[in-house]
Design a protein around this motif. Structure first.
Motif, PDB file in Angstrom:
ATOM      1  N   VAL A   3       0.873  -1.220  -0.134  1.00 43.37           N
ATOM      2  CA  VAL A   3       0.038   0.012  -0.064  1.00 43.37           C
ATOM      3  C   VAL A   3       0.851   1.189  -0.101  1.00 43.37           C
ATOM      4  O   VAL A   3       1.668   1.409   0.825  1.00 43.37           O
ATOM      5  CB  VAL A   3      -0.825   0.018   1.118  1.00 43.37           C
ATOM      6  CG1 VAL A   3      -1.686   1.289   1.330  1.00 43.37           C
ATOM      7  CG2 VAL A   3      -1.724  -1.308   1.317  1.00 43.37           C
ATOM      8  N   PRO A   4       0.867   2.130  -0.886  1.00 38.41           N
ATOM      9  CA  PRO A   4       1.538   3.364  -0.911  1.00 38.41           C
ATOM     10  C   PRO A   4       1.495   4.132   0.464  1.00 38.41           C
ATOM     11  O   PRO A   4       0.302   4.336   1.138  1.00 38.41           O
ATOM     12  CB  PRO A   4       1.019   4.214  -2.195  1.00 38.41           C
ATOM     13  CG  PRO A   4       0.252   3.308  -3.015  1.00 38.41           C
ATOM     14  CD  PRO A   4      -0.296   2.340  -2.061  1.00 38.41           C
ATOM     15  N   ASP A   5       2.633   4.570   0.715  1.00 41.28           N
ATOM     16  CA  ASP A   5       2.712   5.668   1.830  1.00 41.28           C
ATOM     17  C   ASP A   5       1.541   6.776   1.910  1.00 41.28           C
ATOM     18  O   ASP A   5       1.362   7.090   0.748  1.00 41.28           O
ATOM     19  CB  ASP A   5       3.925   6.222   2.301  1.00 41.28           C
ATOM     20  CG  ASP A   5       4.847   5.165   2.540  1.00 41.28           C
ATOM     21  OD1 ASP A   5       4.659   3.932   3.054  1.00 41.28           O
ATOM     22  OD2 ASP A   5       6.339   5.464   2.631  1.00 41.28           O
ATOM     23  N   GLY A   6       0.703   7.084   2.853  1.00 41.97           N
ATOM     24  CA  GLY A   6      -0.048   8.191   2.883  1.00 41.97           C
ATOM     25  C   GLY A   6      -1.291   7.983   2.628  1.00 41.97           C
ATOM     26  O   GLY A   6      -2.101   8.698   2.373  1.00 41.97           O
ATOM     27  N   THR A   7      -1.847   6.520   2.082  1.00 43.84           N
ATOM     28  CA  THR A   7      -2.833   5.982   1.721  1.00 43.84           C
ATOM     29  C   THR A   7      -4.059   6.033   2.952  1.00 43.84           C
ATOM     30  O   THR A   7      -3.728   5.755   3.832  1.00 43.84           O
ATOM     31  CB  THR A   7      -3.209   4.601   1.232  1.00 43.84           C
ATOM     32  OG1 THR A   7      -2.099   4.620   0.228  1.00 43.84           O
ATOM     33  CG2 THR A   7      -4.177   4.175   0.670  1.00 43.84           C
ATOM     34  N   LYS A   8      -5.119   6.649   2.694  1.00 46.14           N
ATOM     35  CA  LYS A   8      -6.435   6.931   3.766  1.00 46.14           C
ATOM     36  C   LYS A   8      -7.458   6.610   2.849  1.00 46.14           C
ATOM     37  O   LYS A   8      -7.830   7.007   1.697  1.00 46.14           O
ATOM     38  CB  LYS A   8      -6.214   8.266   4.004  1.00 46.14           C
ATOM     39  CG  LYS A   8      -6.467   8.448   5.541  1.00 46.14           C
ATOM     40  CD  LYS A   8      -6.074  10.012   6.022  1.00 46.14           C
ATOM     41  CE  LYS A   8      -6.254   9.906   7.482  1.00 46.14           C
ATOM     42  NZ  LYS A   8      -6.130  11.012   8.021  1.00 46.14           N
ATOM     43  N   PHE A   9      -8.556   5.858   3.653  1.00 47.79           N
ATOM     44  CA  PHE A   9      -9.938   5.572   2.899  1.00 47.79           C
ATOM     45  C   PHE A   9     -10.799   6.681   3.178  1.00 47.79           C
ATOM     46  O   PHE A   9     -10.381   7.598   4.288  1.00 47.79           O
ATOM     47  CB  PHE A   9     -10.325   4.442   3.794  1.00 47.79           C
ATOM     48  CG  PHE A   9      -9.753   2.960   3.174  1.00 47.79           C
ATOM     49  CD1 PHE A   9      -9.251   2.758   2.026  1.00 47.79           C
ATOM     50  CD2 PHE A   9      -9.877   2.093   4.129  1.00 47.79           C
ATOM     51  CE1 PHE A   9      -8.774   1.629   1.582  1.00 47.79           C
ATOM     52  CE2 PHE A   9      -9.548   0.774   3.656  1.00 47.79           C
ATOM     53  CZ  PHE A   9      -8.996   0.467   2.519  1.00 47.79           C
ATOM     54  N   THR A  10     -11.791   6.888   2.376  1.00 45.55           N
ATOM     55  CA  THR A  10     -12.674   8.084   2.365  1.00 45.55           C
ATOM     56  C   THR A  10     -13.737   7.138   3.542  1.00 45.55           C
ATOM     57  O   THR A  10     -13.319   6.210   3.982  1.00 45.55           O
ATOM     58  CB  THR A  10     -13.358   8.206   1.192  1.00 45.55           C
ATOM     59  OG1 THR A  10     -13.930   7.185   0.811  1.00 45.55           O
ATOM     60  CG2 THR A  10     -12.409   8.952   0.001  1.00 45.55           C
ATOM     61  N   ASP A  11     -14.745   8.077   3.964  1.00 44.64           N
ATOM     62  CA  ASP A  11     -15.717   7.298   4.999  1.00 44.64           C
ATOM     63  C   ASP A  11     -16.229   6.263   4.418  1.00 44.64           C
ATOM     64  O   ASP A  11     -16.635   5.184   4.807  1.00 44.64           O
ATOM     65  CB  ASP A  11     -16.301   8.579   5.523  1.00 44.64           C
ATOM     66  CG  ASP A  11     -15.930   9.670   6.295  1.00 44.64           C
ATOM     67  OD1 ASP A  11     -14.873   9.241   6.957  1.00 44.64           O
ATOM     68  OD2 ASP A  11     -16.498  10.886   6.286  1.00 44.64           O
ATOM     69  N   ALA A  12     -16.806   6.457   2.912  1.00 42.49           N
ATOM     70  CA  ALA A  12     -17.460   5.466   2.461  1.00 42.49           C
ATOM     71  C   ALA A  12     -16.554   4.418   2.248  1.00 42.49           C
ATOM     72  O   ALA A  12     -17.098   3.075   2.328  1.00 42.49           O
ATOM     73  CB  ALA A  12     -17.901   6.043   0.921  1.00 42.49           C
ATOM     74  N   GLN A  13     -15.352   4.425   1.945  1.00 46.68           N
ATOM     75  CA  GLN A  13     -14.417   3.234   1.491  1.00 46.68           C
ATOM     76  C   GLN A  13     -14.060   2.484   3.038  1.00 46.68           C
ATOM     77  O   GLN A  13     -14.228   1.382   3.024  1.00 46.68           O
ATOM     78  CB  GLN A  13     -13.011   3.852   1.038  1.00 46.68           C
ATOM     79  CG  GLN A  13     -12.999   3.960  -0.377  1.00 46.68           C
ATOM     80  CD  GLN A  13     -11.807   5.077  -0.824  1.00 46.68           C
ATOM     81  OE1 GLN A  13     -11.099   5.374  -0.046  1.00 46.68           O
ATOM     82  NE2 GLN A  13     -11.758   4.995  -2.145  1.00 46.68           N
ATOM     83  N   TYR A  14     -14.047   3.053   3.989  1.00 41.32           N
ATOM     84  CA  TYR A  14     -13.916   2.773   5.187  1.00 41.32           C
ATOM     85  C   TYR A  14     -15.230   1.973   5.672  1.00 41.32           C
ATOM     86  O   TYR A  14     -15.031   0.726   6.329  1.00 41.32           O
ATOM     87  CB  TYR A  14     -13.603   3.915   6.304  1.00 41.32           C
ATOM     88  CG  TYR A  14     -13.394   3.308   7.727  1.00 41.32           C
ATOM     89  CD1 TYR A  14     -12.195   2.589   8.190  1.00 41.32           C
ATOM     90  CD2 TYR A  14     -14.273   3.368   8.760  1.00 41.32           C
ATOM     91  CE1 TYR A  14     -11.783   2.291   9.360  1.00 41.32           C
ATOM     92  CE2 TYR A  14     -14.045   2.828  10.110  1.00 41.32           C
ATOM     93  CZ  TYR A  14     -12.891   2.224  10.257  1.00 41.32           C
ATOM     94  OH  TYR A  14     -12.788   1.980  11.558  1.00 41.32           O
ATOM     95  N   ALA A  15     -16.482   2.323   5.168  1.00 41.18           N
ATOM     96  CA  ALA A  15     -17.595   1.920   5.551  1.00 41.18           C
ATOM     97  C   ALA A  15     -17.516   0.345   4.669  1.00 41.18           C
ATOM     98  O   ALA A  15     -17.939  -0.536   5.286  1.00 41.18           O
ATOM     99  CB  ALA A  15     -18.752   2.617   5.237  1.00 41.18           C
ATOM    100  N   SER A  16     -17.226   0.440   3.591  1.00 42.11           N
ATOM    101  CA  SER A  16     -17.031  -0.739   2.708  1.00 42.11           C
ATOM    102  C   SER A  16     -16.097  -1.707   3.415  1.00 42.11           C
ATOM    103  O   SER A  16     -16.464  -2.861   3.459  1.00 42.11           O
ATOM    104  CB  SER A  16     -16.566  -0.389   1.294  1.00 42.11           C
ATOM    105  OG  SER A  16     -17.615   0.172   0.622  1.00 42.11           O
TER     106      SER A  16
END
Length: 147
Positions: A108-121
């Motif tokens: 996973v590339p450094d600094g990757t962050k999920f959006t709220d919708a991606q986190y919910a998925s």
């Protein structure tokens, strides 16, 4: 001596109260981190294929939705690898492109962050990792991420 006992009581009370407070804090959940151990194989690709390739890795998602981790593959000349959104048995769009960091490693590339919708998925078990090859450009091996 009575005065010494009177002065000792507030100090003793404060010490006991502090000990109880510290004990209560130690049982509180810290920063919630989800670690997903993932196994990739051809049987979970959609559609499945007859590849004998495999992979395994760990993906970590923290409470701030930051993502880290990697997968290592065996028996495949991987061309690209991704985290996709899609329930078990369903294909879905690419969310995060993984970086090839070794002959058989994707990170996973450094600094990757999920959006709220991606986190919910992710929390619903609707994300997967797959590795694509020249032989199977749609994906040769796949593994579902379970929080």
């Amino acid at each position: 001596m009575t005065t010494q006992l009177k002065n000792l009581r507030p100090s003793l009370f404060a010490s006991v109260a502090l000990a109880l407070l510290l004990a209560a804090c130690s049982t509180m959940p810290a920063d919630t981190t989800h670690t997903s151990e993932v196994t990739l194989d051809s049987a979970h690709e959609v559609p499945p294929n007859d590849s004998s390739a495999s992979g395994a890795g760990t993906i970590v998602v923290k409470a701030d939705k930051s993502v880290s981790g990697s997968v290592t593959t065996r028996g495949i000349q991987g061309k690209v690898a991704h985290i996709h959104e899609g329930a078990l048995g369903k294909n879905g769009p690419v969310m995060v492109g993984l970086t090839k960091t070794g002959d058989n490693m994707w990170s996973v590339p450094d600094g990757t962050k999920f959006t709220d919708a991606q986190y919910a998925s992710y929390m619903a078990g609707n994300l997967y990792i797959n590795v694509h090859s020249a032989t199977n450009p749609g994906g040769e091996i796949r593994g579902q991420l379970q929080p």
